[in-house]
Each structure stands twice: as C-alpha cells, then as structure tokens.
Design an enzyme around this catalytic site. Structure first.
Site, PDB file in Angstrom:
ATOM      1  CG  HIS A 108      41.239  42.428  50.857  1.00 50.12           C
ATOM      2  ND1 HIS A 108      40.740  43.470  50.115  1.00 50.12           N
ATOM      3  CD2 HIS A 108      42.468  42.834  51.279  1.00 50.12           C
ATOM      4  CE1 HIS A 108      41.635  44.461  50.082  1.00 50.12           C
ATOM      5  NE2 HIS A 108      42.686  44.087  50.770  1.00 50.12           N
ATOM      6  CB  SER A 165      38.861  52.135  43.112  1.00 48.71           C
ATOM      7  OG  SER A 165      39.051  51.580  44.392  1.00 48.71           O
ATOM      8  CG  ASN A 210      38.338  50.406  36.323  1.00 50.32           C
ATOM      9  OD1 ASN A 210      37.241  50.953  36.313  1.00 50.32           O
ATOM     10  ND2 ASN A 210      38.954  50.067  37.439  1.00 50.32           N
ATOM     11  CB  ALA A 259      35.812  42.932  33.716  1.00 49.72           C
TER      12      ALA A 259
HETATM   13  P1  OAD Z   1      36.072  49.521  44.456  1.00 41.71           P
HETATM   14  O1  OAD Z   1      34.610  49.509  44.654  1.00 41.71           O
HETATM   15  O2  OAD Z   1      36.880  50.506  45.202  1.00 41.71           O
HETATM   16  O3  OAD Z   1      36.383  49.758  42.910  1.00 41.71           O
HETATM   17  C1  OAD Z   1      35.701  49.057  41.905  1.00 41.71           C
HETATM   18  C2  OAD Z   1      36.337  49.403  40.580  1.00 41.71           C
HETATM   19  O4  OAD Z   1      35.720  48.627  39.585  1.00 41.71           O
HETATM   20  C3  OAD Z   1      36.202  50.866  40.150  1.00 41.71           C
HETATM   21  O5  OAD Z   1      37.450  51.336  39.703  1.00 41.71           O
HETATM   22  C4  OAD Z   1      35.176  50.817  39.008  1.00 41.71           C
HETATM   23  O6  OAD Z   1      35.420  51.812  38.038  1.00 41.71           O
HETATM   24  C5  OAD Z   1      35.437  49.442  38.461  1.00 41.71           C
HETATM   25  N1  OAD Z   1      34.307  48.794  37.758  1.00 41.71           N
HETATM   26  C6  OAD Z   1      32.980  48.852  38.049  1.00 41.71           C
HETATM   27  N2  OAD Z   1      32.270  48.062  37.230  1.00 41.71           N
HETATM   28  C7  OAD Z   1      33.173  47.475  36.393  1.00 41.71           C
HETATM   29  C8  OAD Z   1      33.064  46.540  35.321  1.00 41.71           C
HETATM   30  N3  OAD Z   1      31.891  46.032  34.961  1.00 41.71           N
HETATM   31  N4  OAD Z   1      34.203  46.165  34.688  1.00 41.71           N
HETATM   32  C9  OAD Z   1      35.408  46.677  35.055  1.00 41.71           C
HETATM   33  N5  OAD Z   1      35.568  47.559  36.048  1.00 41.71           N
HETATM   34  C10 OAD Z   1      34.468  47.941  36.724  1.00 41.71           C
HETATM   35  O7  OAD Z   1      36.564  48.025  44.704  1.00 41.71           O
HETATM   36  P2  OAD Z   1      38.035  47.497  45.037  1.00 41.71           P
HETATM   37  O8  OAD Z   1      39.061  48.261  44.294  1.00 41.71           O
HETATM   38  O9  OAD Z   1      37.992  46.040  44.882  1.00 41.71           O
HETATM   39  O10 OAD Z   1      38.299  46.066  51.197  1.00 41.71           O
HETATM   40  O11 OAD Z   1      38.134  47.857  46.563  1.00 41.71           O
HETATM   41  C11 OAD Z   1      39.267  47.474  47.269  1.00 41.71           C
HETATM   42  C12 OAD Z   1      38.903  47.148  48.692  1.00 41.71           C
HETATM   43  O12 OAD Z   1      38.172  48.233  49.261  1.00 41.71           O
HETATM   44  C13 OAD Z   1      37.954  45.982  48.852  1.00 41.71           C
HETATM   45  O13 OAD Z   1      38.606  44.737  48.834  1.00 41.71           O
HETATM   46  C14 OAD Z   1      37.320  46.259  50.151  1.00 41.71           C
HETATM   47  C15 OAD Z   1      37.004  47.702  49.934  1.00 41.71           C
HETATM   48  O14 OAD Z   1      36.718  48.469  50.993  1.00 41.71           O
HETATM   49  C16 OAD Z   1      37.938  45.877  52.470  1.00 41.71           C
HETATM   50  O15 OAD Z   1      36.774  45.762  52.820  1.00 41.71           O
HETATM   51  C17 OAD Z   1      39.093  45.785  53.404  1.00 41.71           C
END
Ligand code: OAD
Length: 240
Positions: A119, A189, A213, A231
């Site tokens: 990204h 997520s 997660n 993590a």
């Molecule tokens: P999300 O905010 O959608 O998801 C974060 C994930 O991390 C969730 O599943 C939480 O349960 C988990 N989580 C939170 N704290 C944690 C911890 N301490 N240890 C392990 N897991 C933890 O973020 P992304 O999946 O990265 O894109 O989102 C994907 C994309 O959506 C991003 O790159 C961004 C966003 O909109 C764009 O802006 C295009």
C-alpha cells in the site's frame, strides 16, 4: 503455539503479511475495530483519488497529521521480532519475505531490510504531473500541499481505495505467499482486497497458515493455527 512454532522452525520459506494491528502497540490507531480511524474519519473523504481531486488541502492535512503521529512512536517488540527472524532466516540461507499493508515505515525502522509495501509508504511523495517520487521523513511538511520541482502538486505515495497496487511489488508478494511453506498473517482484519486473498491463495498451494490477531477475522476459519493475542507479545514467543 507449539505446533506453529515447530512448523516455523522446519520451514525453508516463510512469508509474513502484516496489517495495522502490528503497529497498534506502538500507539498507531488501527483502521477498524475499537478506536479505529475509520470510526472517526470517512475513508471516502480522505483516502480516495476523488477525495484528493475534490479537496487536496484537506487530504494533505490529514496525511500530515498522520505523519506526525507516526514520527512520534517507536517500533515495538512485534516489528523487532520480525526483523530478527529475517536475519535468522538469511543466516541459514532460507527465504523470508515480509509483506505489509502498513504505510508507517515501522518495519524498516525496526531493522527489516526487505519489505514489500503493497500500500506504499506515507514518507513517499509523488508528483501528480511528472510522477517523480521523493522521500521526506520530516514529521510535518514545510508546505501543504507540497510541490514537486516541476511546480505541480505532489500526492502521498500510498495506495488509496479504488487504486491498483504497485504491480511489481504486488507480483512479488503473491509469489512469496503462494510459494511459502508458511504464511504468517499478523494484525490484519483481512477485509481489504486484493491483499485479503493472500491467505487463501497460499493455503490452496499447500502453505501452512498461521494467524496472530487479538480478534477473529475471515482468515481464522481456514488457518492451521490461530493465535489470539497481541503481536508484540506473541511474535517473540513464536520465534523463540
Ligand atoms: P484494520 O484496522 O482493518 O485491522 C487491524 C487488525 O489488527 C484487526 O483485525 C485487529 O483485531 C488486529 N489487532 C489490533 N491490535 C492488535 C495487536 N496488538 N496485535 C495483533 N492484532 C491486533 O487494518 P488492516 O487490516 O491493516 O488501506 O487494514 C487494511 C487496509 O485498510 C489498510 O492498509 C488501509 C485500510 O483502510 C488503505 O488505506 C487503502
């Protein structure tokens, strides 16, 4: 934990996919879930090409604020454990690929050398006219919106909703995931495509899928091991 740890020890090709959750313990808010950025801000006003065309000042102010937040934090134990694993794998001539959706640059700051940033990165600025890219790691930009040498406006070097991923980086990420013995999916997520499809693609090609997660995700049901917790605590334990 033990089964996943043994599988990691045996693997000659490890791929890791990270998302915002790995940076949560550094103090960077995730996008979804409790305290998530998209609960306060609307993605369609800030993270799309249309939003930028409509109001580049607003988009840039938001990115400039995020830059200042990220500049004020440090990589955590999870980032560091992955950097250490890369070094370990390389010293044994084994393959290791880190794929991240994060634009914060914390993997690099933690010492990871090869990072596939699918990204993009918030520290990269790209000219909207000539396409020239440059890096600026200052927490706040001198001028918002920033301008290229050619005089045109620059944009953040990140991928917005509705845009394609950088083709070469994405090809390498897909290849690494499907050729891996193990794909470790950390803190995402797994709802944003195409990246969200990597776990299923790797699994269908025989990879062991390990998820780390704090919550259940669409990856959980198909994962061979699903480790529930932060993590920063689980990764050092998993690689010990
Ligand atoms: P999300 O905010 O959608 O998801 C974060 C994930 O991390 C969730 O599943 C939480 O349960 C988990 N989580 C939170 N704290 C944690 C911890 N301490 N240890 C392990 N897991 C933890 O973020 P992304 O999946 O990265 O894109 O989102 C994907 C994309 O959506 C991003 O790159 C961004 C966003 O909109 C764009 O802006 C295009």
């Amino acid at each position: 934990m033990d089964g996943a740890r043994d599988a990691l020890r045996r693997a000659s090709r490890i791929a890791v996919l990270t998302g915002a959750g790995i940076s949560a313990e550094s103090g960077i808010p995730t996008f979804r879930g409790p305290g998530g950025i998209w609960r306060t801000y609307k993605a369609e006003n800030l993270a799309t090409p249309e939003a930028f065309a409509r109001n580049p000042e607003l988009v840039w102010e938001w990115y400039d604020w995020r830059r200042s937040v990220i500049a004020g934090v440090e990589p955590n134990a999870g980032h560091k454990a992955l950097a250490e694993l890369e070094r370990k794998m390389e010293s044994k001539a084994r393959e290791f690929t880190l794929i991240t959706q994060n634009v914060d640059g914390l993997h690099t700051r933690a010492g990871s050398r090869k990072v596939l940033k699918v990204h993009g990165e918030i520290w990269t600025l790209r000219c909207t006219e000539c396409g020239r890219e440059r890096e600026d790691t200052s927490p706040r930009l001198k001028q918002v919106p920033p301008l290229c040498e050619c005089g045109a406006m620059e944009r953040p070097g990140v991928v917005w909703f509705g845009e394609g991923l950088p083709p070469k980086v994405w090809m390498c990420a897909q290849k690494a995931a499907i050729e891996s013995d193990i794909l470790l999916v950390v803190g995402t997520s797994a709802v944003v495509h195409p990246v969200a499809g990597l776990a299923a693609a790797a699994k269908s090609r025989g990879a062991v899928v390990v998820e780390v997660n704090v919550a259940e995700t669409p990856v959980t049901a198909g994962a061979d091991y699903s480790l529930r917790g932060p993590a920063g605590a689980l990764l050092p334990e998993l690689f010990a």
